[in-house]
Structures are given as C-alpha cells and as structure tokens.
Design an enzyme around this catalytic site. Sequence first.
Site, PDB file in Angstrom:
ATOM      1  N   GLU A   1       1.471  -0.534  -5.478  1.00  0.00           N
ATOM      2  CA  GLU A   1       0.551   1.200  -5.338  1.00  0.00           C
ATOM      3  C   GLU A   1       1.219   2.237  -5.051  1.00  0.00           C
ATOM      4  OE1 GLU A   1      -3.635   2.760  -3.662  1.00  0.00           O
ATOM      5  OE2 GLU A   1      -1.794   2.662  -2.344  1.00  0.00           O
TER       6      GLU A   1
ATOM      7  N   ASP B   1       0.783  -1.560   0.282  1.00  0.00           N
ATOM      8  CA  ASP B   1       0.207   0.096  -0.042  1.00  0.00           C
ATOM      9  C   ASP B   1       0.594   1.422   0.191  1.00  0.00           C
ATOM     10  OD1 ASP B   1      -2.741   0.780   0.484  1.00  0.00           O
ATOM     11  OD2 ASP B   1      -1.966   2.249   2.602  1.00  0.00           O
TER      12      ASP B   1
END
Length: 539
Positions: A240, A199
């Site tokens: 990401e 993330d």
Amino acid sequence: MLNLWYKNAVLYCLDVDSFRDSDGDGVGDFRGLADSLDHIEALGATCIWLLPFYPSPNRDNGYDITDYYNVDPRYGTLGDFVEFMQAAQDRGLRVIVDLVVNHTSIDHPWFQASRAGDPKYKDWYVWSKDKPADAESGIVFPGVQKTTWTRDAKRGEYYFHRFYKHQADLNIDNPAVREEIERIMGFWLALGVSGFRIDAVPFLIEGLTEADGSRDPHRYLSEMRQFLAWRKAEAILLAEANIPMDEADDYFGSGDRMNLIFNFPLNQRLFLSLARREAEPVKSMLKSLPDIAHVGQWATFLRNHDEIDLGRLNDEERQEVFAAFGPEKSMQLYDRGIRRRLAPMLGGDRNRLANAFALMLALPGTPVIWSGDEIGMGDNLELKERDAVRTPMQWTAGESGGFSSAARTDLVRLPPANGPYAPLHVNAESQRMVDGALLTTVEHLIRIRRACREIGWGDYEVLDLEAPSVVGLRCRWRGGEVVTLHNLSEHPATVDLTGVVEPDKVRHLIGQETDFAEDGARCVMRLGAYGFDWMRVTG
C-alpha cells in the site's frame, strides 16, 4: 525458475468480521469464511487478501493490533485459521494477510513495557522528551486527527503516531524491531500464507537512517523481500504505497523489493474518467506509467475498504469527482476522499458497473476486488468514517442479508436497512443463477481475464482511436494479442479500428452492445452506451 503466480492472479479482499458469522454472535469468523469459500471460487478469484484479524481493541477496524501471533477471539482460534487455510488450499485459493507493522495499538504489551521504561522495549517506539514543532503537520486524517505526537503521562514523554493517537509508531530504526517483524512474517508463512499486503509502506520506512545519515530507507524493502524469498520463494509483498510515478523504482527496485504496488494514481484518474465519461484521464495516465522490472506488477482496483483517495488530483479535478460521485458532505472524508461503494456511485446502472469492471480487469496489472462489489452492494453513510463501505456481505434477502442469525442490532456493522441496496434487493443468492446479473457478469469477465494472459504478462499499448469516450488497449505476449475497448459514455460511440484489427481475424471474447459495421474499406465498430468488447486477434 521463479513462480510469478501473481502476474495473472485475481485478488479478492475481505474482512473476516463482516463476511459470514457461523455462531450467531453478529461477528463474522473463520468458520463462516471457510464455509463460504465456494462463492469466491465460483467468482474466479485466485487469491484471498484478508484484512487484519489479529487481537485488537478494534478502534480502527483491527489495524490497532495487540498481538501479531494470534487470532482475535471474536473470529475464532488459530486452529480455526488453519482449518480455513486448508479449505482454501483444497479449492486452489492462495491467501495473503495484512502486515501492519508501522504501528501497534497503545494497548500492545510492547508499548506498555516501553512506556514503563522496560530496558528491552524502551526504544521500540518513537519517543521525544519535548513536543516537536511539526507535531501538527503531516496529519493523515484531517478533521479527525489533531496531532502526530501525544504525551504519555506514565513515561512523561511524547510518542509519535502518524495515524490515530491510539496507534503508536514502532521504531523501525531499531534492529530488534526489524528482527521481530521477520519473526511475525515467518510465523504466518509457516501457517501457509502466500505473502503479505504491507500497510502504509511509505510511513513504515520514513524514519529509517544510518549512523552517518546516509541510509536509503527503501533498502529495508529489499531486506524484507530477501527474508521472504529465503523462507518461501513464491510468497509476495503487496505494497500500500500511494506514491508518484517517479518513485516507483524505489519501491520495485530491480525486482528485489515489492512484487506488487497498488496503482493509486491510476485509480484516481480512472474515477476522473468515469466522472467525465471521457477516456483521456485514464489514457494519459497509462501512457505515463514507468517501465518496471518484469517481476514487478501494478495492482489495479476500483474500490477498496478505505475511502477513494483523490489527493493526487488537482482541486478542480477533485471537485469534478466529488460532484459526480460524492456531492454531499456526508459522502466525503478527510477533505480528499469519498466513502461510498462503487454501485451507488454509478447509480446502480448494471451496464455501467459491468463496463467499469471490464475496464479495471483490462488494465495492465493484477486486479483486486473488494468483497461485495461483485454483487453491487451499497454503503451505509450512517456509519462513521470508512465503516460506511465495510458493511456485512449480503448473501440472501433476509433482514441481515444472511450474514448472521443474530438480531440486526447485534451485527458488527449495519447493512442498509431500506432502499435499492438493502439485502432484499441486492444479495448473492438472487444473482447467482441469473444470466445478465452483475454477479454472473463479473464471474464471466474474470474467467475471460484469466484466460487472457497477455493482459497480466504482456506489453500493452494505448490505442489512439479518436473516440473521446473510448479506452482502447492492445496487449501482446508470446505471439498472442488481445484488444479491449470500453465506452465510458451513456451515448453510443463509433470506433475506427482500421489498421488495428480486421473483422475476419478476430474472435470476440466478451462484450455488450457492440458490432462491426460495413463502412467501405474502413474497419468500424459501434459500441453501445457503456458498451465494451474484448477481442483476440487470431492471425
């Protein structure tokens, strides 16, 4: 020899809490997921990406974690997770999980110990005695988030949070924190996962320095990959990272950092092309993609569990996409994005949806599909922020879509109650055995895509076909060649393929409303409205 399985994989992203509920409490769980793997296997996906399922106060859909070594009790137990992993393995499905280590929940025991001054955890987070002057800059969620620094009354200092104030950023500069991250990775690798979606990678590494200030923060990505390769050589890191193309080398490295990176810039240009019904935005973006290490790969997608981030388009382009797909303020988010699902954005047009899926699957990279898009699910704009696109999977025509036996009011999130995207009209059961339904079309596309290894492994060429609405690509690998054409317009298009293919030397793999036409010495193909055609060149 390296096992680069991800080069020709198809990833299926899902949220455990909204996939299937096995015990009737209104919340999805691992037993329900394990019982529903036939759907994912039949779709043709090869790897499942699980959104966070760890214990959490759930103020941010599970991204505010309180324990990295367990399963949220609402979803079951670690034993249920292991049973799910075994069921996935039995079907040949890999699993990757979210690694959210740029921040924790403020309820995490580490943060509670840090704010209390525990010597072990004192420096596990980013603290400041005074509020920094730039506390109101760099806000990720405009209109919702007010600052990036919040005062903690117990410690009497300010803690940094790049995101919401209930998510305190870990101090990645602390070697003990990095060691703990490796321990977390090792734990889930030991339970069988094939890697991690990391993330917010740019924010994870943004504070890294060395004593002399010379440290390249991206070197930490090499450290993560080295640990991963040591523990499980074929495991992957999917980043990401919404980065400009001139930073790609920093994240891919020489093949020793990220295996996969989401291609956010391409996604934004794709939606600009869809809005204009013109190929140029996608074509120009594809032509500008940098060369990357052979073991690296872009991850391509249409929608995901967040808003469509249009932040890299200029103001005029962004307004074009807003006007086409999110004209109402309630459909927009954070001044940069759209919080709608794919099907309602494309007006529920089955041909246009099939064309969009075909184009995404033809783009160079590894395709990622957001759960529910394969059946054309809609959104619920009555839900807050990004929850609008995180509604439960619609399995049947029942009021709760077969997701749960609980009362509708007890569901983790509410599906659309009425309208064309309610479970009565959109569900997997009604599409599963129907030729021409979106689900069966996507299944067919995925099977063909997996058979076209040239797309995942090979070199690609953007074809200049002098047809403004048509994206044409040619992929070559080990003597094989695949040509794909996609008409983004609601009007038919004629494509001159002279010098590209010969009609008697191609095998049509999949397409809709296409045909070769006699036109003298020229090789001409007609594509219908939103028509597409994939061809294998045979000699």
